[in-house]
Design a protein around this motif. Structure first.
Motif, PDB file in Angstrom:
ATOM      1  N   PHE A  84       0.838  -1.197   0.000  1.00 36.36           N
ATOM      2  CA  PHE A  84       0.000   0.000   0.000  1.00 36.36           C
ATOM      3  C   PHE A  84       0.872   1.245   0.000  1.00 36.36           C
ATOM      4  O   PHE A  84       1.880   1.306   0.707  1.00 36.36           O
ATOM      5  N   GLU A  85       0.457   2.211  -0.780  1.00 36.75           N
ATOM      6  CA  GLU A  85       1.234   3.438  -0.839  1.00 36.75           C
ATOM      7  C   GLU A  85       0.317   4.616  -1.107  1.00 36.75           C
ATOM      8  O   GLU A  85      -0.235   4.699  -2.197  1.00 36.75           O
ATOM      9  N   PRO A  86       0.018   5.469  -0.178  1.00 38.58           N
ATOM     10  CA  PRO A  86       0.474   5.432   1.225  1.00 38.58           C
ATOM     11  C   PRO A  86      -0.256   4.324   2.006  1.00 38.58           C
ATOM     12  O   PRO A  86      -0.790   3.433   1.397  1.00 38.58           O
ATOM     13  N   ALA A  87      -0.288   4.447   3.317  1.00 37.25           N
ATOM     14  CA  ALA A  87      -0.894   3.410   4.156  1.00 37.25           C
ATOM     15  C   ALA A  87      -2.387   3.265   3.839  1.00 37.25           C
ATOM     16  O   ALA A  87      -3.016   4.217   3.384  1.00 37.25           O
ATOM     17  N   PRO A  88      -2.948   2.046   4.070  1.00 38.86           N
ATOM     18  CA  PRO A  88      -4.345   1.787   3.706  1.00 38.86           C
ATOM     19  C   PRO A  88      -5.327   2.807   4.275  1.00 38.86           C
ATOM     20  O   PRO A  88      -6.241   3.226   3.568  1.00 38.86           O
ATOM     21  N   ASP A  89      -5.131   3.225   5.519  1.00 37.91           N
ATOM     22  CA  ASP A  89      -6.109   4.161   6.087  1.00 37.91           C
ATOM     23  C   ASP A  89      -6.035   5.517   5.385  1.00 37.91           C
ATOM     24  O   ASP A  89      -7.045   6.201   5.217  1.00 37.91           O
ATOM     25  N   ALA A  90      -4.830   5.893   4.936  1.00 38.60           N
ATOM     26  CA  ALA A  90      -4.690   7.159   4.207  1.00 38.60           C
ATOM     27  C   ALA A  90      -5.351   7.063   2.832  1.00 38.60           C
ATOM     28  O   ALA A  90      -5.944   8.024   2.347  1.00 38.60           O
ATOM     29  N   ILE A  91      -5.256   5.889   2.219  1.00 35.81           N
ATOM     30  CA  ILE A  91      -5.911   5.697   0.919  1.00 35.81           C
ATOM     31  C   ILE A  91      -7.427   5.768   1.080  1.00 35.81           C
ATOM     32  O   ILE A  91      -8.120   6.442   0.326  1.00 35.81           O
ATOM     33  N   LEU A  92      -7.912   5.105   2.120  1.00 34.52           N
ATOM     34  CA  LEU A  92      -9.356   5.111   2.366  1.00 34.52           C
ATOM     35  C   LEU A  92      -9.868   6.529   2.618  1.00 34.52           C
ATOM     36  O   LEU A  92     -10.909   6.940   2.119  1.00 34.52           O
ATOM     37  N   GLU A  93      -9.079   7.266   3.380  1.00 36.37           N
ATOM     38  CA  GLU A  93      -9.367   8.668   3.677  1.00 36.37           C
ATOM     39  C   GLU A  93      -9.656   9.459   2.388  1.00 36.37           C
ATOM     40  O   GLU A  93     -10.549  10.301   2.337  1.00 36.37           O
ATOM     41  N   GLN A  94      -8.891   9.139   1.338  1.00 40.63           N
ATOM     42  CA  GLN A  94      -9.076   9.849   0.060  1.00 40.63           C
ATOM     43  C   GLN A  94     -10.178   9.230  -0.780  1.00 40.63           C
ATOM     44  O   GLN A  94     -10.784   9.903  -1.612  1.00 40.63           O
ATOM     45  N   LEU A  95     -10.422   7.944  -0.576  1.00 33.31           N
ATOM     46  CA  LEU A  95     -11.417   7.252  -1.402  1.00 33.31           C
ATOM     47  C   LEU A  95     -12.855   7.595  -1.006  1.00 33.31           C
ATOM     48  O   LEU A  95     -13.717   7.740  -1.863  1.00 33.31           O
ATOM     49  N   ILE A  96     -13.091   7.725   0.291  1.00 42.74           N
ATOM     50  CA  ILE A  96     -14.466   7.932   0.763  1.00 42.74           C
ATOM     51  C   ILE A  96     -15.125   9.174   0.146  1.00 42.74           C
ATOM     52  O   ILE A  96     -16.245   9.083  -0.364  1.00 42.74           O
ATOM     53  N   PRO A  97     -14.445  10.349   0.157  1.00 41.24           N
ATOM     54  CA  PRO A  97     -15.094  11.512  -0.472  1.00 41.24           C
ATOM     55  C   PRO A  97     -15.424  11.272  -1.944  1.00 41.24           C
ATOM     56  O   PRO A  97     -16.476  11.693  -2.431  1.00 41.24           O
ATOM     57  N   ARG A  98     -14.542  10.577  -2.653  1.00 37.90           N
ATOM     58  CA  ARG A  98     -14.810  10.303  -4.074  1.00 37.90           C
ATOM     59  C   ARG A  98     -16.014   9.379  -4.217  1.00 37.90           C
ATOM     60  O   ARG A  98     -16.791   9.497  -5.157  1.00 37.90           O
TER      61      ARG A  98
END
Lengths: 293, 93
Positions: A212-226
């Protein structure tokens, strides 16, 4: 000459109905061509929707959902937002009435539960409807319902997400019209925020060797608004397709109706013309007989 | 020649779908190239970056996705693009 005035009035009415029919037919044809474009837009948006949902579900199954601010329900729900997708223009049959009534029912039940309601109006019709009823309107967008673009959905999505994050609203509903087919469109209400945890179930957890790049929680953080933006977009697209389908049906009915009226009036006009001729002949015959006797 | 299934999807449309041999993208840490058989990966693309796909015919497709995500697993590579990356897409009626 008796009947001539009646005849002229009938002909004038026929002309007027015919010109109305020209307009309704033009609107019918325009709507019909837009349905196809709008349906294509719905289809084109589907792969992204499916894939972003899959990725989020897989991340959720990996236990990464945790406590994202857009996923966590607010402890106390005091104020509820309703995003209502309507059209800018009328003459679309029952399209607006159905979705506005649906939204109104949600507003009533929330108010009955002691919560305040604010409306995010998409389309002039939703704005007019709720403004007339003294409903609080947080924001209105016009000029996008006809042919929605993703950036429009982004703007709407960001507005409600900001309001939710900052605690101005504690729950958001999305009321729109689901385009089932050219003949069937059904108004629908879904919960937009907080994102319902049940929607994110059923994923396949990522295997341990996953990078994962960045960490999974950071990716999720960006995915949810989208994900939220994409859901608004889907609602807008479904609404647009439904609007055009509804307008086409309404205008087809109006055009057919105009044909019936023209037929009736033409028949009446012919009768009036015939009556006028008959009267004229009997007058001539009567006059001739009077002279010969 | 090893290939992988590649899908590049943007919110408004699917940009690419088919077999490809190489994909290049830019993550927050730098340029990354992915060939079939790469380690499974999920990464965020750098804002404003582009994705390049070399299809099995050898021609390269470039998409100005402007950011998004890239996932590679089970020999399937998916790019969730933020934008369609077409200049002047507003010109459509």
């Amino acid at each position: 000459m008796p009947g001539a005035g009646e005849l002229r009035a009938l002909r004038r009415r026929i002309r007027s109905v015919k010109s109305t029919q020209k307009i309704t037919r033009a609107m019918e044809l325009i709507a019909a061509s837009r349905i196809n474009k709008a349906r294509l837009a719905v289809e084109s948006a589907r792969p992204y929707a499916e894939m972003i949902t899959t990725v989020i579900r897989d991340l959720a199954a990996s236990g990464e959902v945790a406590d994202h601010p857009l996923l966590a329900p607010h402890e106390q729900v005091r104020r509820v937002g309703i995003v209502v997708v309507s059209s800018d223009r009328g003459l679309a049959g029952a399209y607006n009435t159905n979705v506005l009534r649906r939204a109104e029912r949600v507003a009533v039940s929330e108010r009955d539960a002691g919560r305040e309601v604010t409306v995010y109006a998409l389309g002039r019709k939703a704005d007019g409807y709720f403004r007339y009823r003294g409903q609080d309107i947080a924001e209105t967008w016009t000029g996008i319902a006809d042919r929605p673009r993703y950036r429009d959905a982004q703007e709407v999505g960001r507005t409600v997400m900001d309001d939710y994050r900052e605690g101005r609203i504690d729950r958001v509903w999305l009321a729109y019209t689901d385009f089932k087919s050219a003949l069937t469109q059904v108004s629908a209400v879904v919960q937009l925020l907080p994102v319902d945890a049940r929607e994110l179930e059923g994923g396949e957890a990522y295997p341990a060797q996953f990078l994962f790049e960045p960490a999974p929680d950071a990716i999720l953080e960006q995915l949810i608004p989208r994900y939220v933006e994409q859901r608004v977009f889907a609602g807008l697209l479904e609404g647009a397709a439904s609007e055009h389908a509804s307008r086409q049906r309404a205008m087809k009915a109006a055009t057919d109706n105009a044909s019936d009226i023209i037929d009736d009036l033409t028949r009446e006009a012919n009768r009036a013309r015939q009556a006028a001729i008959t009267t004229e002949i009997s007058e001539i015959v009567g006059g001739a007989e009077a002279m010969s006797s | 020649m090893a290939t992988m299934q590649v899908d590049v999807v943007a919110p408004e449309e699917r940009l690419f779908s088919g077999e490809a041999t190489e994909v290049y993208a830019r993550s927050l840490d730098g340029e990354i190239g992915i060939l079939p058989g790469h380690q499974p990966i999920l990464l965020a693309l750098a804002p404003g970056s582009a994705v390049r796909v070399r299809d099995t015919g050898g021609s390269e497709h470039r998409y100005d996705v402007g950011g998004g995500f890239l996932e590679f697993k089970d020999n399937r590579l998916t790019v969730l693009a933020d934008e369609s990356g077409e200049a002047g897409d507003a010109g459509q009626p």
